[in-house]
Scaffold this motif. Structure first.
Motif, short mmCIF file in Angstrom:
data_model
loop_
_atom_site.label_atom_id
_atom_site.label_comp_id
_atom_site.label_asym_id
_atom_site.label_seq_id
_atom_site.Cartn_x
_atom_site.Cartn_y
_atom_site.Cartn_z
N ASP A 197 -10.76 -27.82 -18.83
CA ASP A 197 -11.15 -26.84 -19.84
C ASP A 197 -10.57 -27.19 -21.20
O ASP A 197 -9.40 -26.93 -21.48
N LEU A 198 -11.40 -27.77 -22.07
CA LEU A 198 -10.92 -28.17 -23.39
C LEU A 198 -10.49 -26.97 -24.22
O LEU A 198 -9.56 -27.06 -25.03
N SER A 199 -11.12 -25.82 -23.99
CA SER A 199 -10.74 -24.62 -24.76
C SER A 199 -9.31 -24.20 -24.45
O SER A 199 -8.64 -23.59 -25.29
N ASP A 202 -7.14 -26.03 -26.83
CA ASP A 202 -7.25 -25.39 -28.14
C ASP A 202 -6.37 -24.14 -28.20
O ASP A 202 -5.69 -23.90 -29.21
N ARG A 203 -6.33 -23.36 -27.13
CA ARG A 203 -5.48 -22.16 -27.12
C ARG A 203 -4.00 -22.53 -27.19
O ARG A 203 -3.22 -21.85 -27.86
N HIS A 206 -3.21 -23.55 -30.83
CA HIS A 206 -3.19 -22.42 -31.75
C HIS A 206 -2.08 -21.42 -31.42
O HIS A 206 -1.76 -20.58 -32.26
#
Length: 229
Positions: A197-199, A202-203, A206
């Motif tokens: 899961d690339l997202s 990102d989380r 961030h």
């Protein structure tokens, strides 16, 4: 050879520095905070120390009961003793204090342990988000990261399951923490390898640059940038 120098001062601060005040001593302690390491792993993490000086520091720290040696998988590893573990809050406080100091001249090292300490200290994920487990490979060693309850937890070794796996050099991941918008580019040019899961990556990024709750974003962005050489 190991030093026997002393401040000859009865103050507890001076006596502590008699033990860990030599160059590289506290950085050895830093490298052992998360997991035991072999001599070769310590040399890799501290590339600017000579083998002879590292040997001296290890002997001194062992003599004073800060670290110990033990066999592991047919090799010898160094680990913190209970007394050595008491240095952890001191080392972390030094890191917080030094974050505003000027960057050293290049080439500057950045170890996996240093980056993991930063992640654990600086990341503030959304406490309402579901827990997420990451497989992180840095410098050929695998770590488990878990984002849960608004915190990042780090432990050595493979996770039982992971939402995503990330392989990167410490400096590459540090650059991503400073500029999460470059994630897609890093994946495309092969700077990092991501599976899953690339997202979730990102989380994680961030959680440092846009920590939850907001209000300290500028400070964390500056800290992330300070780890990038």
């Amino acid at each position: 050879m190991p030093t026997s120098r002393s401040y000859r001062d009865s103050c507890g601060i001076a006596r502590a520095l008699d033990i860990v005040g030599e160059r590289w001593a506290l950085l050895v302690v830093r490298e052992l905070l998360f997991a035991p390491q072999r001599f070769s792993e310590l040399r890799h993490a501290l590339p600017h120390v000579s083998s002879n000086v590292l040997t001296d520091r290890l002997q001194e720290l062992e003599h004073h009961g800060v670290i110990r040696r033990r066999p592991a998988e047919g090799q010898r590893v160094y680990e913190l003793t209970e007394r050595g573990r008491k240095l952890e809050p001191i080392v972390l406080a030094l890191g917080d204090w030094g974050i505003d100091a000027p960057q050293p001249p290049p080439p500057a090292a950045l170890s996996a342990t240093s980056l993991l300490i930063f992640l654990q200290r600086a990341a503030r994920p959304d406490p309402a988000a579901p827990p997420t487990t990451y497989r992180l490979e840095l410098d050929g060693r695998v770590w488990t990261l878990r984002l849960a309850s608004g915190r990042v937890q780090v432990r050595p070794g493979e996770p039982a399951t992971a939402a995503v796996s990330l392989r990167a050099a410490p400096k590459t991941l540090s650059a991503l923490l400073a500029e999460p918008a470059t994630l897609a580019t890093a994946c495309a040019d092969g700077s990092i390898a991501v599976a899953g899961d690339l997202s979730a990556i990102d989380r994680l990024l961030h959680a440092v640059t846009d920590p939850w709750p907001s209000g300290d974003q500028e400070r964390h962005a500056d800290v992330a940038g300070s780890h990038t050489s």
